[in-house]
Scaffold this motif. Structure first.
Motif, short mmCIF file in Angstrom:
data_model
loop_
_atom_site.label_atom_id
_atom_site.label_comp_id
_atom_site.label_asym_id
_atom_site.label_seq_id
_atom_site.Cartn_x
_atom_site.Cartn_y
_atom_site.Cartn_z
N ILE A 10 0.88 -1.17 0.00
CA ILE A 10 0.00 0.00 0.00
C ILE A 10 0.92 1.23 0.00
CG2 ILE A 10 -1.75 1.31 1.26
CD1 ILE A 10 -2.72 -1.32 2.50
N ALA A 11 0.73 2.10 -0.99
CA ALA A 11 1.51 3.34 -1.05
C ALA A 11 0.57 4.50 -0.77
CB ALA A 11 2.16 3.49 -2.42
N VAL A 12 0.95 5.36 0.15
CA VAL A 12 0.09 6.47 0.56
C VAL A 12 0.83 7.79 0.34
CG1 VAL A 12 -1.30 7.44 2.44
CG2 VAL A 12 -0.77 4.98 2.43
N LEU A 13 0.30 8.63 -0.54
CA LEU A 13 0.87 9.96 -0.74
C LEU A 13 0.10 10.95 0.13
CD1 LEU A 13 2.64 12.03 -2.33
CD2 LEU A 13 0.74 12.15 -3.99
N THR A 14 0.81 11.69 0.97
CA THR A 14 0.10 12.68 1.77
C THR A 14 0.63 14.08 1.46
OG1 THR A 14 1.57 12.56 3.72
CG2 THR A 14 -0.30 11.04 3.67
N GLY A 15 -0.27 15.06 1.62
CA GLY A 15 0.09 16.46 1.40
C GLY A 15 -0.36 17.31 2.57
N ALA A 16 -0.25 18.60 2.39
CA ALA A 16 -0.51 19.53 3.48
C ALA A 16 -1.90 19.35 4.11
CB ALA A 16 -0.34 20.95 2.98
N GLY A 17 -2.87 18.85 3.32
CA GLY A 17 -4.24 18.70 3.83
C GLY A 17 -4.35 17.76 5.02
N ILE A 18 -3.46 16.76 5.12
CA ILE A 18 -3.60 15.82 6.24
C ILE A 18 -3.18 16.47 7.56
CG2 ILE A 18 -1.31 14.71 6.10
CD1 ILE A 18 -2.83 12.01 6.66
N SER A 19 -2.36 17.51 7.48
CA SER A 19 -1.91 18.17 8.71
C SER A 19 -2.74 19.39 9.06
CB SER A 19 -0.43 18.57 8.57
OG SER A 19 0.37 17.43 8.41
N LYS A 20 -3.68 19.75 8.19
CA LYS A 20 -4.50 20.94 8.40
C LYS A 20 -5.25 20.90 9.74
CE LYS A 20 -7.15 24.51 7.61
NZ LYS A 20 -6.66 25.80 8.03
N GLU A 21 -5.84 19.74 10.03
CA GLU A 21 -6.62 19.66 11.27
C GLU A 21 -5.75 19.50 12.52
OE1 GLU A 21 -10.48 17.29 10.42
OE2 GLU A 21 -9.06 16.93 8.78
#
Ligand code: NAD
Length: 244
Positions: A10-21
């Motif tokens: 499983i490859a998961v790309l994360t961006g700034a939106g995951i840290s917003k909350e």
């Protein structure tokens, strides 16, 4: 092509939106830190050569924001750490974020393609090392004693993201690709979904974002809403029912 690994990765790309909350703004938040500065003046090599103090002050301010009271991993970061703990195959998080919230949530296999907070690079001797101190133009490299050559180990505009070989390998052996909280506008990360579609054609691709992104048509499934509300139930679904 590497799509026959079992259990598939499983490859998961994360961006700034995951840290917003967690309290860290994305680039696009109207009143965020990033909007109070011109990124060209603080996030390019040219800017650093032009005015080191200005660039280093900006990163010192960013670091203090990351360390502010109350900033910590949220339920989406924690759900991805759970996925890595409980899934039998390999889970790789490829993050564009420089914050360390994935690690703080317990994720072990995290690739920071744009560098990471708390690391410094010497432009003279090229050594990368961990440090929690603020940098100034008078900072001295502890390895080669050069003065004024230390910079944050962060990929600036116009520079090549790091760890790309490792990233493409993870993408090519995945059976599930998730893009979480990323706008699909910043390359090469925005091209990862296309790479998966071409090189791991049996992989399922899922977008979890606040709103549809420019890459929407390349994903098999779309889940819209705040990451803390969408990621934990999706992870539970994958762990209990798989992803088909
Ligand atoms: P972006 O700012 O371009 O896009 C963020 C995306 O997240 C948007 O599509 C937005 O709709 C979505 N989003 C906002 N709030 C959300 C939420 N609560 N839940 C789910 N999705 C949400 O960010 P980007 O595409 O990641 O890339 C911009 C660059 O900025 C990256 O290189 C990144 O490293 C850098 N950046 C990093 C941080 C950090 O380290 N936390 C913060 C800001 C920007």
């Amino acid at each position: 092509m590497h799509q026959d690994f079992f259990p598939p990765g499983i490859a998961v790309l994360t961006g700034a939106g995951i840290s917003k909350e967690s309290g860290i703004d994305t680039f696009r938040d109207a009143d965020g830190l990033w909007n109070r500065v011109n990124l060209e003046e603080v996030a390019t090599l040219e800017a650093w050569h032009r005015d080191k103090k200005k660039v280093l002050d900006f990163y010192n301010e960013t670091r203090s924001m990351f360390r502010a009271a109350g900033i910590g991993p949220n339920e989406a970061h924690r759900a991805l750490a759970r996925l890595e703990r409980e899934y039998d195959g390999e889970v790789t998080i490829i993050t564009q974020n420089i914050d360390l919230l994935h690690e703080q949530a317990g994720s072990k296999r995290v690739i920071h393609m744009h560098g990471r907070d708390g690391e410094i690079r010497c432009m003279a001797c090229k050594t990368v090392f961990s440090s929690d101190y603020d940098l100034t133009p008078a900072s001295i490299c502890p390895h080669c004693n050069s003065v004024g050559e230390l910079r944050p180990n962060i990929v600036w505009f116009g520079e090549m993201p790091i760890h790309l070989e490792e990233i493409y390998e993870a993408l090519e052996r995945c059976g599930l690709f998730l893009a979480i909280g990323t706008s699909g506008e910043v390359y090469p990360a925005a091209g990862f979904v296309l790479h998966v579609r071409r090189h791991a054609p049996r992989a399922r691709t899922v977008e979890l974002n606040l709103e549809p992104t420019d890459n929407k048509s390349l994903f098999h499934e779309h889940i819209y809403g705040p990451a803390t509300e969408t990621v934990p139930p999706y992870v539970t679904r994958v762990l209990t029912q798989g992803w088909r």
